[in-house]
Motif scaffolding. Structure first.
Motif, short mmCIF file in Angstrom:
data_model
loop_
_atom_site.label_atom_id
_atom_site.label_comp_id
_atom_site.label_asym_id
_atom_site.label_seq_id
_atom_site.Cartn_x
_atom_site.Cartn_y
_atom_site.Cartn_z
N TYR A 184 0.92 -1.24 -0.18
CA TYR A 184 0.13 0.17 0.02
C TYR A 184 0.81 1.26 -0.06
N SER A 185 2.04 1.34 0.83
CA SER A 185 2.92 2.61 0.94
C SER A 185 3.38 2.72 -0.34
N ILE A 186 4.06 1.60 -1.07
CA ILE A 186 4.69 1.81 -2.36
C ILE A 186 3.81 2.34 -3.28
N SER A 187 2.53 1.75 -3.46
CA SER A 187 1.48 2.11 -4.67
C SER A 187 0.89 3.77 -4.10
N PHE A 188 0.79 3.87 -2.98
CA PHE A 188 0.27 5.42 -2.71
C PHE A 188 1.39 6.31 -3.03
N PHE A 189 2.66 5.84 -3.06
CA PHE A 189 3.69 6.88 -3.28
C PHE A 189 3.73 7.05 -4.90
N PHE A 190 3.65 5.79 -5.68
CA PHE A 190 3.68 6.18 -7.01
C PHE A 190 2.28 6.64 -7.59
N VAL A 191 1.45 6.46 -6.86
CA VAL A 191 0.18 7.23 -7.56
C VAL A 191 0.28 8.78 -7.18
N VAL A 192 0.65 9.03 -5.90
CA VAL A 192 1.01 10.50 -5.76
C VAL A 192 2.24 11.23 -6.77
N LEU A 240 -12.71 0.33 -13.64
CA LEU A 240 -14.01 1.28 -14.21
C LEU A 240 -13.54 2.57 -14.24
N VAL A 241 -13.16 3.38 -12.98
CA VAL A 241 -12.73 4.77 -13.26
C VAL A 241 -11.84 4.90 -14.08
N HIS A 242 -10.68 3.97 -14.21
CA HIS A 242 -9.73 4.23 -15.28
C HIS A 242 -10.28 3.84 -16.82
N CYS A 243 -11.32 3.13 -17.01
CA CYS A 243 -11.91 3.07 -18.20
C CYS A 243 -12.48 4.26 -18.72
N MET A 244 -12.71 5.04 -17.78
CA MET A 244 -13.50 6.40 -18.36
C MET A 244 -12.51 7.13 -18.95
N PHE A 245 -11.19 7.24 -18.56
CA PHE A 245 -10.18 8.36 -18.69
C PHE A 245 -9.07 7.63 -19.45
N ASP A 246 -8.75 6.46 -19.40
CA ASP A 246 -7.56 5.81 -19.80
C ASP A 246 -7.94 4.47 -20.75
N GLY A 247 -6.83 3.70 -21.49
CA GLY A 247 -6.95 2.75 -22.21
C GLY A 247 -6.94 1.31 -21.68
N VAL A 248 -7.72 1.24 -20.36
CA VAL A 248 -7.64 -0.16 -19.94
C VAL A 248 -7.88 -1.29 -20.82
N VAL A 249 -8.93 -1.25 -21.78
CA VAL A 249 -9.18 -2.29 -22.66
C VAL A 249 -8.50 -2.22 -23.84
N TYR A 250 -7.34 -1.42 -23.97
CA TYR A 250 -6.17 -1.04 -24.91
C TYR A 250 -5.00 -1.84 -24.63
N ALA A 298 -6.63 10.06 -12.91
CA ALA A 298 -7.47 8.86 -13.01
C ALA A 298 -6.99 7.92 -11.88
N ALA A 299 -5.60 7.94 -11.66
CA ALA A 299 -5.18 7.00 -10.62
C ALA A 299 -5.47 7.56 -9.34
N ILE A 300 -5.44 9.14 -9.17
CA ILE A 300 -5.80 9.83 -8.06
C ILE A 300 -7.24 9.49 -7.51
N LEU A 301 -8.32 9.66 -8.59
CA LEU A 301 -9.55 9.46 -8.35
C LEU A 301 -9.88 7.92 -7.97
N SER A 302 -9.27 6.92 -8.66
CA SER A 302 -9.51 5.52 -8.42
C SER A 302 -9.06 5.28 -6.91
#
Length: 373
Positions: A148-156, A324-334, A162-166
């Motif tokens: 969690y700590s590593i993931s939060f660091f990379f998101v920020v 699904l949040v990322h699907c609205m703004f990024d290429g998840v299905v790509y 989209a990552a911040i919203l998710s």
């Protein structure tokens, strides 16, 4: 696929997953064939292969989870290994550079084509790690807190909105389910989040499109929705006009790499438009209606039937919501990695909510070793 079919239970429910996937795959092949015969370029068969492979992954995982739900642990362990490996590569690159603050991290981050792809991965891992903090114990909980700590660091640090919203969605979702009874763990989560934000400032990058401040800054020109979406609004409108030109069967695989209105784009940054753009409204409607109905079923089981204690259902619904949040703004299905994680979450929801429960089976006959006699 053969292995999954062999171990697949003979109950009718499992045929639903394979039937749904087969219909989508046949539709994708037909759409691309029609586009190819019409002379639409590129009509990429590589894109067909990738998309169909991910759809069948949903069926494969649904079959395997129905036989042994413990397989989820192995997949999660593999994702943790990927996160820790990514972290190692990042630090090796950072400390090998003379001036890392001036490095092109947008296109130069190791193991990902673009830093937004990293954002999709780490936001998924953030939720998985957060889930592990509350729904596991012992060494796995410790590994989850580190993840969690590593993931939060990379998101920020990466600054993807989209990552911040998710991430906000993930925190709210888990808080609703656990805040009232696990406040001590939440205290650790808050402290880990604060530490991760501080570390992200230590690894400062001289790029306005990175860092947590980007969530509040809109650097592209224009106004209104175009400004808020960082230029995506015009791309989406363009995609809608293309869909209207070939509504039923679409334009075939990878079409946007040819007709794009911005040179740096290869897809439309919206999965709800990407699928019907390539494969048409027929396939797009089947695909997205299936996803929405399945996620809706998971939410119904979780909140209306109060299945809060079913940790795999919590994982499936929450992780599916993040993607699904990322699907609205990024290429998840790509892209391969986020699409695979998305299918993992849907297969988990499907297997938990559709497989007959012990109570249901008990009405149909005696149970021996978990199966009907």
């Amino acid at each position: 696929s053969v292995m999954a079919l062999v171990v697949s239970p003979r109950e009718r429910w499992c045929l639903v997953a394979w039937g749904f996937s087969s219909v989508v795959v046949l539709g994708v092949f037909l759409s691309n064939s029609i586009a190819f015969l019409d002379g639409v370029v590129p009509s990429s068969w590589e894109r067909v292969r990738d998309f169909c492979g991910q759809i069948f992954m949903f069926s494969i995982l649904s079959s395997l989870f129905s036989e042994d739900i413990r397989l989820v642990r192995f997949l999660i362990s593999g994702l943790y290994a990927g996160l820790f490996f990514t972290t190692m590569l990042f630090f090796l690159l950072w400390f090998s550079l003379d001036d890392p603050a001036q490095y092109d991290w947008i296109w130069g981050v190791i193991n990902f084509v673009n830093i937004r792809h990293l954002g999709m991965f780490v936001s998924a891992m953030l939720f998985i790690s957060l889930w592990g903090c509350f729904y596991s114990c012992g060494a796995f909980r410790v590994a989850s807190m580190l993840g969690y700590s590593i993931s939060f660091f990379f998101v920020v640090w990466s600054g993807g909105r989209a990552a911040i919203l998710s991430t906000i969605l993930a925190l709210l979702f888990v808080a609703i389910l656990t805040m009232w009874r696990q406040w001590k763990i939440w205290l650790c989560v808050v402290l880990a989040s604060i530490l991760s934000v501080w570390i992200s400032t230590v690894f400062f990058v001289d790029n306005s499109s990175m860092g947590i401040g980007r969530f509040f800054l809109y650097e592209r020109g224009g106004g209104g929705l175009e400004k808020v979406s960082s230029g995506r609004w015009s791309v989406w409108l363009h995609a809608v006009s293309l869909i209207a030109d070939r509504p039923i069967w679409g334009w075939g695989g990878d079409i946007y790499s040819v007709v794009k209105i911005r040179p740096e784009l290869s897809q439309v940054h919206n999965g709800f438009l990407q699928v019907p753009l390539e494969w048409g409204l027929l396939v797009g409607s089947i695909f997205w209606c299936g996803v929405i109905l399945l996620m809706g079923r998971g939410v119904y089981f979780l909140f209306m039937k109060r299945r809060y204690s079913e940790k795999n259902l919590v994982l499936g619904v929450g992780l599916g919501g993040v993607m699904l949040v990322h699907c609205m703004f990024d290429g998840v299905v790509y892209h391969g990695t986020p699409f695979a994680i998305f299918m993992f979450s849907l297969a988990l929801v499907f297997s938990v909510t559709t497989k007959p429960t012990v109570e249901t089976l008990a009405h149909n006959g005696p149970i021996i070793k978990g199966k009907l006699k």
